[in-house]
Design a protein around this motif. Structure first.
Motif, short mmCIF file in Angstrom:
data_model
loop_
_atom_site.label_atom_id
_atom_site.label_comp_id
_atom_site.label_asym_id
_atom_site.label_seq_id
_atom_site.Cartn_x
_atom_site.Cartn_y
_atom_site.Cartn_z
N GLY A 35 4.55 -37.05 128.84
CA GLY A 35 4.48 -35.72 129.42
C GLY A 35 4.21 -34.65 128.37
O GLY A 35 3.88 -34.94 127.21
N GLU A 64 7.78 -30.53 133.55
CA GLU A 64 7.99 -31.91 133.92
C GLU A 64 9.06 -31.98 135.01
O GLU A 64 9.66 -30.95 135.37
CB GLU A 64 8.43 -32.73 132.70
N GLY A 122 13.30 -28.86 134.20
CA GLY A 122 12.03 -29.46 133.80
C GLY A 122 11.12 -28.52 133.03
O GLY A 122 10.02 -28.90 132.63
N GLU A 162 9.57 -36.95 129.58
CA GLU A 162 8.76 -38.07 130.05
C GLU A 162 8.00 -38.69 128.87
O GLU A 162 7.58 -37.99 127.95
CB GLU A 162 7.77 -37.58 131.11
#
Length: 241
Positions: free
Chosen positions: A60, A51, A158, A57
């Motif tokens: 996500g 992500e 991420g 998210e």
């Protein structure tokens, strides 16, 4: 024509019986459960779609993995099936697990021992968002120990991944046929469960993202498998106490 009751209603007696069963090991001594003292300690991991940096998210990979974990759809169904009350809070959940190998079917009870939902700061200063839970074996289980399932996100990069951590030891098995079968195949099945679980979770997350994932409604939760035709669970619990 009257409708059939929900399948989890048919299993309430069995679930309640396991709800009162004790652990077959002492979770407070987890630090002592090491290979040096005769315990198996295992870790398995798989990468999930990354992500953008920052908090997870809403729809996500991290959030999708959380839903897969919550609904317990990732274990290989030909090996393990989980039965639980879908409206029971996760941190109070008791599950009956149906295990299969060769011509044998086994019934085990486990209880959620803790839920993790936090931002962790690691020794090197990195921060990661973590969600997951563990479950612990109850009386009548052929193994003793705990397995933990967690999904992680590195907030700086991420990166998202799924991790399994477990410690276990063979428990008391009174039936000599079950004892021999578990001695011959137990470790192989344990590894198969973990390896297929990480693969299936990754595949389910990827499929949810491809289809434009959104949090499923409660009525879309996985069906609970009926086991009303089987009395083996109660008998096995009593036999192995």
């Amino acid at each position: 024509m009257p409708s059939n009751p929900p399948l989890y209603e048919l299993q309430k007696a069995r679930l309640q019986a396991y709800a009162h069963a004790g652990y077959n090991f002492d979770p407070d001594k987890a630090a002592d459960y090491t290979p040096a003292t005769g315990w198996r300690v295992d870790d398995y991991e798989t990468e999930l779609p990354a992500e953008a940096p920052g908090p997870a998210e809403p729809h996500g990979a991290w959030a999708a993995a959380r839903e897969v974990l919550r609904n317990y759809t990732f274990p290989p169904p030909g090996l393990i099936t989980g039965i639980f009350l879908p409206d029971q809070p996760l941190d109070q959940r008791v599950m009956v697990l149906r295990g299969r190998f060769l011509l044998f079917t086994f019934w085990f009870g486990v209880r959620i021992g803790g839920v993790t939902d936090e931002i962790r700061t690691l020794p090197d200063g990195r921060r990661e968002q973590v969600w997951g839970y563990n479950y612990r074996t109850l009386e009548g289980h052929f193994e003793r120990g705990q397995i933990e399932f967690t999904v992680h996100k590195d907030l700086a990069t991420g990166r998202v991944w799924f991790h399994i951590h477990a410690y276990s030891q063979t428990g008391h098995i009174g039936n000599p046929f079950y004892w021999l079968g578990f001695k011959l195949f137990g470790r192989m099945l344990q590894k198969r469960f973990a390896n297929e679980s990480v693969r299936r979770l990754r595949e389910q997350v990827e499929e949810m993202l491809r289809k434009g994932w959104a949090s499923p409604a409660a009525e879309q939760a996985p069906r609970i498998r009926a086991t009303s035709s089987h009395k083996d669970a109660a008998e096995q619990l009593e036999e192995n106490r």
